[in-house]
Design an enzyme around this catalytic site. Structure first.
Site, PDB file in Angstrom:
ATOM      1  N   SER A   1      54.390  25.009  31.865  1.00 15.14           N
ATOM      2  CA  SER A   1      55.766  24.836  32.324  1.00 15.14           C
ATOM      3  C   SER A   1      56.111  25.835  33.402  1.00 15.14           C
ATOM      4  O   SER A   1      55.627  26.970  33.399  1.00 15.14           O
ATOM      5  CB  SER A   1      56.719  25.050  31.144  1.00 15.14           C
ATOM      6  OG  SER A   1      58.040  25.238  31.619  1.00 15.14           O
TER       7      SER A   1
ATOM      8  N   LYS B   1      55.172  29.088  26.000  1.00 13.69           N
ATOM      9  CA  LYS B   1      54.294  28.531  27.039  1.00 13.69           C
ATOM     10  C   LYS B   1      53.491  29.637  27.712  1.00 13.69           C
ATOM     11  O   LYS B   1      52.291  29.496  27.979  1.00 13.69           O
ATOM     12  CB  LYS B   1      55.123  27.765  28.094  1.00 13.69           C
ATOM     13  CG  LYS B   1      55.649  26.433  27.607  1.00 13.69           C
ATOM     14  CD  LYS B   1      54.531  25.422  27.399  1.00 13.69           C
ATOM     15  CE  LYS B   1      55.059  24.067  26.983  1.00 13.69           C
ATOM     16  NZ  LYS B   1      53.983  23.054  26.824  1.00 13.69           N
TER      17      LYS B   1
ATOM     18  N   TYR C   1      61.243  29.204  24.255  1.00 10.96           N
ATOM     19  CA  TYR C   1      60.363  28.097  24.661  1.00 10.96           C
ATOM     20  C   TYR C   1      59.420  28.584  25.766  1.00 10.96           C
ATOM     21  O   TYR C   1      58.204  28.411  25.677  1.00 10.96           O
ATOM     22  CB  TYR C   1      61.189  26.908  25.160  1.00 10.96           C
ATOM     23  CG  TYR C   1      60.375  25.925  25.956  1.00 10.96           C
ATOM     24  CD1 TYR C   1      60.435  25.907  27.351  1.00 10.96           C
ATOM     25  CD2 TYR C   1      59.514  25.032  25.318  1.00 10.96           C
ATOM     26  CE1 TYR C   1      59.661  25.029  28.087  1.00 10.96           C
ATOM     27  CE2 TYR C   1      58.740  24.143  26.046  1.00 10.96           C
ATOM     28  CZ  TYR C   1      58.816  24.152  27.437  1.00 10.96           C
ATOM     29  OH  TYR C   1      58.053  23.286  28.166  1.00 10.96           O
TER      30      TYR C   1
END
Ligand code: WQD
Length: 353
Positions: free
Chosen positions: A128, A157, A153
């Protein structure tokens, strides 16, 4: 190319299923693994059958389950893994970081342990652009820019990327990380699309529910950002272009390994490579609203609300490396993505509940 067996984790989810279509249509032998937490199994499998004319093998299971995964790898003898399985709602990760650490990081650790045990060392990872330090870097970000995260989040990643880098450096893995941000749209057939369970969190699915009058209006999260129309700017990429990037990454890495294996002298190409998968089609929230109004043919009801504390004004990256090395560049426009999403939504309105 010698036949290889490829495991696609999160294979029935939005990006995984669109990627599965391309790999299957290209003749690759794939197996889809999904825990069904965010997808509609029967609908996706029947669409895959229509689009590929094959019964693509599907296994229901959880990547965290060591014994289940061990038996699956023993049985299937995979050569490659494309790893999509992860939770991906930034807001949810802020309210429940441990859910994201457990799902995204533990899943990846278990998967890597099993891959290593079964000598499966080739992995393409759905990463991402949220790993880029949006404060310190000047957009558009390049693959060597500074990394930092502002939400759990993004942290998962970034940690997943670091794990993969270790595997490449110390366990002979060959890894490609694809960094992207906002996949949108649906398969041009109208048979596959973004169909999350429950209330969508992403912009376009929400807009389409307002267009269908299922939701009264959409809240634009703040209009005082330092952008031309004061709303956030994102790089929205058509899901079919994104799926194509995974196929071209596979073929690039496969050929790179072939060259390495067949050459006399030692070839030292990097075994951990990162690519920005972006379109240069940056749009603000208000621009997306106006595109949607043109596509659906009527105004989209919205109000201005408070900002989300994890949002950044703009997140845009430079995709030139993917074009130069993978030969990948987007073919579809954002208008086509909104049209395809609208077409899918109208075909599958019932299941969207
Ligand atoms: C887009 C823009 C909102 C909903 C995405 C992916 C996530 C991850 C990170 C890759 C933002 C605005 C939205 C609404 C709004 N992807 N918005 N009202 O936050 O960019 O996250 O990138 O790693 O999986 O979802 O996507 O669609 O939520 O928001 O104003 O009701 O739309 O503020 O600027 P986001 P999004």
């Amino acid at each position: 190319m010698e036949p290889k067996k490829i495991l696609i984790t999160g294979g029935l989810w939005y990006i995984g299923s669109h990627t599965a279509v391309l790999f299957s249509q290209a003749g690759y032998d794939i197996v889809l693994l999904d825990n069904l937490s965010n997808t509609h199994k029967d609908e996706v499998l029947s669409s895959l059958k229509i689009l590929t004319n094959k019964d693509i093998p599907f296994v229901e299971g959880d990547v965290r389950d060591y014994d289940f995964l061990d038996q699956l790898f023993e049985k299937e003898q995979f050569d490659w893994v494309i790893h999509f399985a992860a939770k991906k709602a930034v807001g949810e990760s802020c309210s429940d970081p441990f859910l994201y650490y457990d799902n995204n990081i533990s899943w990846t650790i278990t998967l890597l342990e099993i891959m290593d045990k079964h000598n499966v060392k080739n992995l393409i990872f759905s990463s991402s652009a949220t790993v880029y330090d949006a404060e310190k870097n000047i957009p558009p970000f390049t693959e060597t820019d500074r990394l930092n995260t502002t939400n759990p989040y993004g942290t998962t990643k970034l940690v997943m990327e670091f794990l993969l880098k270790d595997m490449a450096q110390h366990r002979n893995f060959e890894v490609i990380c694809l960094r992207y941000f906002n996949p949108i749209g649906a398969h041009h057939s109208g048979l596959l699309g973004e169909n999350p369970k429950g209330i969508p969190t992403n912009l376009l699915p929400f807009i389409l529910r307002v267009a269908k009058k299922e939701i009264e209006k959409i809240t634009v999260f703040w209009d005082d950002y330092p952008t031309p129309d004061w709303t956030c700017i994102r790089d929205y990429i058509h899901i079919e272009d994104l799926a194509q990037a995974h196929l071209q990454s596979y073929e690039y890495l496969y050929h790179k390994k072939e060259i390495k294996a067949n050459s006399e002298e030692e070839i030292t190409t990097p075994s951990f490579e990162v690519f920005n998968i972006w379109t240069w089609n940056w749009k603000s929230v208000k621009e997306m609203l106006s595109i949607a109004e043109t596509v659906v043919g009527e105004p989209i009801n919205f109000e201005i609300g408070e900002r989300r504390d994890w949002d950044v004004a703009s997140s845009v990256a430079n995709p030139i490396k993917a074009k130069q090395v993978l030969g990948w560049e987007p073919k579809k426009t954002i208008v086509e993505a909104v049209e395809d999403a609208w077409n899918f939504y109208n075909n599958h309105k019932e299941e969207n509940k």
